[in-house]
Design a protein around this motif. Structure first.
Motif, short mmCIF file in Angstrom:
data_model
loop_
_atom_site.label_atom_id
_atom_site.label_comp_id
_atom_site.label_asym_id
_atom_site.label_seq_id
_atom_site.Cartn_x
_atom_site.Cartn_y
_atom_site.Cartn_z
N ILE A 84 47.96 45.63 40.50
CA ILE A 84 46.93 44.86 39.80
C ILE A 84 45.62 45.63 39.86
O ILE A 84 45.16 45.99 40.95
CB ILE A 84 46.78 43.47 40.43
N PRO A 85 45.01 45.92 38.72
CA PRO A 85 43.78 46.70 38.72
C PRO A 85 42.63 45.94 39.37
O PRO A 85 42.50 44.73 39.21
CB PRO A 85 43.51 46.95 37.24
N ASP A 131 43.33 46.18 30.78
CA ASP A 131 43.18 45.72 32.17
C ASP A 131 41.76 45.39 32.58
O ASP A 131 41.52 45.03 33.74
CB ASP A 131 43.75 46.77 33.11
N THR A 151 54.15 45.20 40.46
CA THR A 151 53.12 45.72 39.55
C THR A 151 51.79 45.84 40.28
O THR A 151 51.35 44.91 40.96
CB THR A 151 52.95 44.78 38.34
N HIS A 188 38.22 40.50 40.34
CA HIS A 188 39.09 41.56 40.84
C HIS A 188 38.35 42.51 41.77
O HIS A 188 38.74 43.66 41.94
CB HIS A 188 39.67 42.36 39.67
N HIS A 207 45.09 41.56 29.45
CA HIS A 207 45.92 41.06 30.54
C HIS A 207 45.25 40.01 31.41
O HIS A 207 45.93 39.15 31.98
CB HIS A 207 46.37 42.22 31.43
N PRO A 246 50.58 40.67 34.94
CA PRO A 246 50.81 40.95 33.52
C PRO A 246 52.26 41.31 33.20
O PRO A 246 52.65 41.32 32.03
CB PRO A 246 49.88 42.13 33.25
#
Length: 360
Positions: free
Chosen positions: A338-339, A250, A336, A73, A288, A306
């Motif tokens: 996303i982190p 997360d 949503t 990520h 998640h 998620p």
């Protein structure tokens, strides 16, 4: 030709009443007399101070995909200039970089680079980041911190790949200048840490909590699953529950496969099914983003939304096969967020690994 050992003043120590000096970079708190080295071997007392003997020296430089750190990520698809030094402040019997982290041969550190040279090299090669990896940046904190500052001045990010075995001011200073980290949570029992790493679990948990609540560092967690040692269902449930309760759902978690190495060559490789089972447990707990590493597993390589569970980033090992995040890092189907840290467009470095020599 050998490169002579150099000494750079260390920043984390204090004098004791009995004439020794205590190193304060990690919980070992080595007490040193003149000429003695700490457990890590690279922090040494020289006269009335502690010095770092590997500042500006490396066991090699390589350009890697960021997913290899592993960070899924943090600017997916980008390249990262990776390097390490020598030594380590843990004694993991399963170490998979033992030729570097257990090295007592300073002459192997033939590559030299100042912090400014590293930052310039990353920029020149088009790397999004510089990673302190192969061995733990905790023990060369001064070099890592100075390099991170030089990188920040050039717009290059920095990544700490670490066991999180650090404390006090060193922890604060290191993560004040890092952009991302991958922390090895090696197991979830004190017995495992004492017997197989020579360290203690609580310090690592403290580092994870510190990263979450006291910094803006993006971090992910990796656990190397070793058959019969840290792969039981109860331990996995306890670990993933702790992550959920203390860090939230997360934080990405990577389960990685062990292969026989160093002092555990009699232990078999981790079955693919073990990683899939561990991932299922973590997802059932409520995390998640759970990934599998060192095995080919499409679901375990893929980032899912998620909320609507759509495929967002599909990977094949370190190659991005599909990337559907919006420019602002959202699911295109349900919106949503996303982190993570995402660019408007993903990188396309792929699965290459490119050794490089830095210009002097």
């Amino acid at each position: 030709m050998s490169v002579p050992e150099t000494s750079h003043p260390a920043r984390y120590w204090h004098a004791l009443d009995d004439g020794r000096i205590q190193c304060d970079v990690c919980p070992r708190e080595c007490h040193l007399r003149d000429g003695q080295r700490g457990f890590c071997f690279v922090r040494m007392r020289e006269g009335d101070e502690i010095v770092l003997t590997t500042y500006g020296r490396s066991s090699g430089f390589c350009i890697d995909p960021i997913e290899k750190k592993p960070l899924n990520h943090f600017y997916p698809g980008s390249s990262v200039l990776s390097f390490g030094t020598a030594g380590c402040n843990l004694g993991c019997k399963f170490c998979q970089n033992w030729d570097i982290s257990k090295s007592r041969e300073m002459d192997r550190l033939m590559d030299q680079a100042s912090p400014e040279q590293l930052a310039l090299a990353a920029q020149t090669y088009g790397c999004e980041s510089v990673a302190f990896t192969y061995n733990d940046p905790t023990i060369f904190a001064e070099y890592a911190i100075d390099t991170a500052v030089a990188c920040r001045e050039r717009g290059v990010h920095t990544v700490a790949v670490t066991a999180g075995y650090i404390q006090g001011q060193a922890r604060k200073d290191l993560y004040a200048v890092m952009d991302a980290a991958n922390v090895d949570l090696k197991g979830f029992t004190e017995e495992f840490y004492q017997q197989l790493t020579g360290g203690h679990l609580q310090t690592v948990l403290d580092t994870l909590v510190y990263l979450k609540h006291e910094t803006s560092v993006w971090f992910e967690i990796t656990t190397l699953l070793i058959p019969g040692q840290n792969d039981g269902d109860d331990e996995l449930r306890a670990m993933t529950r702790w992550i959920l309760d203390e860090l939230g759902p997360d934080v990405p978690l990577h389960f990685s496969a062990f292969h026989p190495d160093w002092r555990m060559q009699d232990v078999p490789s981790t079955p693919r099914e073990t990683l899939i089972r561990a991932r299922d447990i973590a997802l059932e707990t409520g995390l998640h983003f759970v990934y599998t590493g060192n095995v080919h597993h499409r679901e375990g390589d893929t980032t899912y939304c998620p909320t609507c569970h759509g495929e967002l980033i599909v990977r094949d090992w370190y190659d991005l096969r599909s990337y559907r995040l919006t420019a602002d890092g959202r699911c295109p189907d349900c919106g949503t967020a996303i982190p993570g840290r995402f660019a408007a467009k993903p990188g396309h470095f792929g699965s290459r690994r490119i050794p490089v020599r830095l210009a002097r």
